[in-house]
Design an enzyme around this catalytic site. Structure first.
Site, PDB file in Angstrom:
ATOM      1  CG  HIS A 166      -2.677  -6.617  10.511  1.00  0.00           C
ATOM      2  ND1 HIS A 166      -1.543  -6.322   9.786  1.00  0.00           N
ATOM      3  CD2 HIS A 166      -3.240  -5.416  10.832  1.00  0.00           C
ATOM      4  CE1 HIS A 166      -1.432  -5.009   9.667  1.00  0.00           C
ATOM      5  NE2 HIS A 166      -2.450  -4.437  10.296  1.00  0.00           N
ATOM      6  CD  GLU A 168      -1.286   0.039   3.700  1.00  0.00           C
ATOM      7  OE1 GLU A 168      -1.399  -0.940   4.449  1.00  0.00           O
ATOM      8  OE2 GLU A 168      -1.921   1.081   3.861  1.00  0.00           O
ATOM      9  CB  CYS A 184      -2.571  -4.159   6.459  1.00  0.00           C
ATOM     10  SG  CYS A 184      -2.105  -2.563   7.114  1.00  0.00           S
TER      11      CYS A 184
HETATM   12  N1  CAA Z   1       2.262   2.041  31.135  1.00  0.00           N
HETATM   13  C1  CAA Z   1       1.659   0.977  30.554  1.00  0.00           C
HETATM   14  N2  CAA Z   1       0.633   1.107  29.658  1.00  0.00           N
HETATM   15  C2  CAA Z   1       0.231   2.347  29.329  1.00  0.00           C
HETATM   16  C3  CAA Z   1       0.819   3.500  29.888  1.00  0.00           C
HETATM   17  C4  CAA Z   1       1.887   3.316  30.836  1.00  0.00           C
HETATM   18  N3  CAA Z   1       2.497   4.347  31.425  1.00  0.00           N
HETATM   19  N4  CAA Z   1       0.209   4.593  29.386  1.00  0.00           N
HETATM   20  C5  CAA Z   1      -0.746   4.126  28.516  1.00  0.00           C
HETATM   21  N5  CAA Z   1      -0.727   2.788  28.487  1.00  0.00           N
HETATM   22  C6  CAA Z   1      -1.531   1.897  27.669  1.00  0.00           C
HETATM   23  C7  CAA Z   1      -2.995   2.310  27.590  1.00  0.00           C
HETATM   24  O1  CAA Z   1      -3.768   1.851  28.681  1.00  0.00           O
HETATM   25  C8  CAA Z   1      -3.383   1.614  26.272  1.00  0.00           C
HETATM   26  O2  CAA Z   1      -3.584   0.223  26.501  1.00  0.00           O
HETATM   27  P1  CAA Z   1      -5.057  -0.399  26.273  1.00  0.00           P
HETATM   28  O3  CAA Z   1      -5.437  -0.101  24.842  1.00  0.00           O
HETATM   29  O4  CAA Z   1      -4.859  -1.851  26.517  1.00  0.00           O
HETATM   30  O5  CAA Z   1      -5.951   0.280  27.250  1.00  0.00           O
HETATM   31  C9  CAA Z   1      -2.104   1.712  25.436  1.00  0.00           C
HETATM   32  O6  CAA Z   1      -1.048   1.985  26.347  1.00  0.00           O
HETATM   33  C10 CAA Z   1      -2.136   2.825  24.396  1.00  0.00           C
HETATM   34  O7  CAA Z   1      -2.512   4.024  25.063  1.00  0.00           O
HETATM   35  P2  CAA Z   1      -3.503   5.060  24.362  1.00  0.00           P
HETATM   36  O8  CAA Z   1      -4.694   4.332  23.839  1.00  0.00           O
HETATM   37  O9  CAA Z   1      -3.728   6.160  25.301  1.00  0.00           O
HETATM   38  O10 CAA Z   1      -2.554   5.526  23.173  1.00  0.00           O
HETATM   39  P3  CAA Z   1      -2.798   6.624  22.077  1.00  0.00           P
HETATM   40  O11 CAA Z   1      -4.177   7.152  22.149  1.00  0.00           O
HETATM   41  O12 CAA Z   1      -1.679   7.592  22.172  1.00  0.00           O
HETATM   42  O13 CAA Z   1      -2.606   5.847  20.687  1.00  0.00           O
HETATM   43  C11 CAA Z   1      -3.110   4.201  19.051  1.00  0.00           C
HETATM   44  C12 CAA Z   1      -2.723   4.453  20.499  1.00  0.00           C
HETATM   45  C13 CAA Z   1      -4.554   4.649  18.807  1.00  0.00           C
HETATM   46  C14 CAA Z   1      -2.994   2.711  18.760  1.00  0.00           C
HETATM   47  C15 CAA Z   1      -2.149   4.971  18.102  1.00  0.00           C
HETATM   48  O14 CAA Z   1      -0.840   4.537  18.287  1.00  0.00           O
HETATM   49  C16 CAA Z   1      -2.516   4.882  16.637  1.00  0.00           C
HETATM   50  O15 CAA Z   1      -3.339   5.623  16.134  1.00  0.00           O
HETATM   51  N6  CAA Z   1      -1.861   3.925  15.888  1.00  0.00           N
HETATM   52  C17 CAA Z   1      -2.099   3.749  14.465  1.00  0.00           C
HETATM   53  C18 CAA Z   1      -3.427   3.065  14.186  1.00  0.00           C
HETATM   54  C19 CAA Z   1      -3.403   1.587  14.412  1.00  0.00           C
HETATM   55  O16 CAA Z   1      -2.378   0.957  14.495  1.00  0.00           O
HETATM   56  N7  CAA Z   1      -4.616   0.972  14.474  1.00  0.00           N
HETATM   57  C20 CAA Z   1      -4.731  -0.446  14.670  1.00  0.00           C
HETATM   58  C21 CAA Z   1      -5.966  -0.995  14.023  1.00  0.00           C
HETATM   59  S1  CAA Z   1      -6.021  -0.562  12.279  1.00  0.00           S
HETATM   60  C22 CAA Z   1      -4.953  -1.671  11.506  1.00  0.00           C
HETATM   61  O17 CAA Z   1      -4.592  -2.668  12.060  1.00  0.00           O
HETATM   62  C23 CAA Z   1      -4.462  -1.332  10.144  1.00  0.00           C
HETATM   63  C24 CAA Z   1      -3.073  -0.834  10.255  1.00  0.00           C
HETATM   64  O18 CAA Z   1      -2.122  -1.571  10.166  1.00  0.00           O
HETATM   65  C25 CAA Z   1      -2.886   0.596  10.481  1.00  0.00           C
END
Ligand code: CAA
Length: 420
Positions: free
Chosen positions: A249, A83, A115
């Site tokens: 994935h 992609e 993906c």
């Molecule tokens: N110690 C341990 N854990 C901690 C922590 C700490 N100090 N602080 C936060 N965490 C945990 C949170 O509890 C959370 O875990 P859970 O989901 O189990 O509750 C985790 O860390 C992530 O924290 P946030 O949700 O607050 O993180 P964020 O909002 O900054 O972003 C995300 C996370 C949304 C995944 C972001 O990284 C993102 O947008 N990533 C890209 C999108 C993605 O990968 N999507 C996946 C599905 S889509 C797909 O699969 C297609 C693809 O390849 C893109």
């Protein structure tokens, strides 16, 4: 339908540099545990000047041909799932065909659906072989991508890059696919996309996680029904117990844990004493059983993904490589499950049986060496690379085996530098 078809050989390629996520967390004044525990990641591959989807794909392909001693005349199809291609029209597969010197009497094309593109390629190749049209020849399937979200975005720690090459044939030494027993689930959503002309993906992060989980449930339900009918899993008891391992994935490693918990919730739907809906069933899932099942069935597949980050189309196949690298001996003759997700979205749950000699076969991929040969960079170097204009050419650091070397008369040119 009875013909054995599947993956005969597999090799991987990763960018030459990586960033430790602890370093990134400190630079962003985030608790490192958020990235290492919360997202489950250790390192993120960083593609530098001269490295792109083509060079990664060609490197993985060249490594496969040389490590497994594959004669070029055996290959009748080359499909690249990606992609993050380099041209709106010319296929990455065409560049790779040229760089590897593959025969002219073959089909070459790219497949795209976020993906899922790599799985689309694998399925096209396996259908071609299973149909008999391959006439004894094999297909080279390569999944290659570079994941970019941008500096300071929530997606930043989930970037990465790499390629996986697979030889698909009627000699499935690594994995014989259960053809015709897939479960699929697709719907029109905006969870993750990349507008034309943009290098960085747009993503609705938390929504994308929910979409992925809906897709696991939908695809697994269909697989379950078909696998039960085909006698691959028992009619009673937890079907996933009939799968020795499951590779998902992996956009970030914690996602596989969430996916596995979802899959178990789906299984409990039909069990005596459990309510019918996924949401209600979720409340009665035994947390400890789910965690133990994750450690046994999924964790070995995450060792490599935790060190390269998201590789989009290649991500599921890095998980498969990781699993075989860690466990192929114990898995000989056993059935495993695989879940592929492409945003937008489409998804597929499928399965296959690991070959009796898979352990010796995967050794040839030299996965540990590929990872160990990389160079760790600091955050300043990473940011410098991220802010370089697209298609920046390598300066004094040309290292093999392939590099982008700029445009000539508006045509992309690549250079072979060294053997793999
Ligand atoms: N110690 C341990 N854990 C901690 C922590 C700490 N100090 N602080 C936060 N965490 C945990 C949170 O509890 C959370 O875990 P859970 O989901 O189990 O509750 C985790 O860390 C992530 O924290 P946030 O949700 O607050 O993180 P964020 O909002 O900054 O972003 C995300 C996370 C949304 C995944 C972001 O990284 C993102 O947008 N990533 C890209 C999108 C993605 O990968 N999507 C996946 C599905 S889509 C797909 O699969 C297609 C693809 O390849 C893109």
């Amino acid at each position: 339908m009875n013909q054995r078809v599947g993956i005969e050989a597999l090799s991987v390629a990763v960018p030459r540099r990586y960033l430790a996520l602890e370093d990134l967390a400190r630079a962003r004044t985030v608790d490192p545990a958020k990235f290492t525990v919360g997202l489950g990641l250790r390192e993120m591959a960083v593609a530098g000047p001269g490295e792109d989807t083509v060079t990664l794909a060609a490197t993985a392909g060249e490594r496969l041909l040389s490590a497994y001693g594959i004669e070029l005349s055996r290959i009748g199809m080359l499909v690249v799932g990606t992609e993050t291609g380099v041209d709106h029209s010319k296929a990455v597969a065409s560049y790779v065909q040229g760089l590897l010197g593959l025969p002219k009497s073959m089909r070459t094309f790219d497949t795209q659906h976020a993906c899922y593109g790599g799985t689309a390629a694998l399925m096209a190749a396996s259908d071609w072989i299973g149909s008999g049209h391959a006439d004894g020849r094999a297909a080279l399937v390569i999944c290659s991508d570079i994941a970019r979200y941008g500096i300071g975005t929530p997606g930043e720690p989930t970037q990465g890059g790499g390629a996986v090459a697979m030889l698909v044939s009627d000699r499935p030494e690594l994995l014989a696919l259960d053809r015709g027993v897939s479960g699929v689930y697709s719907t029109d959503i905006h969870d993750f996309w990349r507008p034309i002309g943009q290098r960085e993906a747009r993503v609705d992060g938390h929504y994308s996680i929910d979409c992925y989980l809906d897709a696991v449930a939908g695809a697994y339900r269909m697989w379950l029904e078909r696998a039960t009918r085909a006698g691959l899993v028992p009619a009673n008891g937890l079907a996933s117990d009939a799968l020795a391992r499951i590779a998902y994935h992996v956009p970030f490693c914690k996602m596989a844990r969430k996916a596995h918990a979802q899959l178990r919730r789906v299984e409990l739907e039909g069990q005596p004493g459990h309510p019918a809906s996924v949401d209600e069933a979720a409340s009665v899932v035994e947390e400890r059983a789910a965690a133990a099942s994750f450690e046994a069935q999924v964790a070995p597949s995450l060792l490599v993904p935790s060190r390269v980050g998201n590789t989009y189309t290649a991500s599921l196949y890095f998980a498969l490589a990781s699993l075989l690298h860690a466990d192929a001996n114990a898995l000989a003759g056993k059935r495993i499950g695989l879940f592929s997700y492409g945003s937008g979205c489409t998804s597929e749950f499928f399965s296959g049986v690991v070959g009796d000699h898979a352990s010796a076969a995967i050794e040839r991929a030299g996965i540990r060496d590929v990872l160990e040969q990389r160079q760790r960079i600091d955050v300043a170097q990473y940011e410098r690379i991220m802010t370089m204009p697209p298609d920046t050419q390598p300066m004094n650091e040309l290292r093999g085996p392939f590099a982008f070397r700029g445009f000539e008369d508006q045509r992309r040119r690549y250079r072979r530098l060294a053997a793999v």
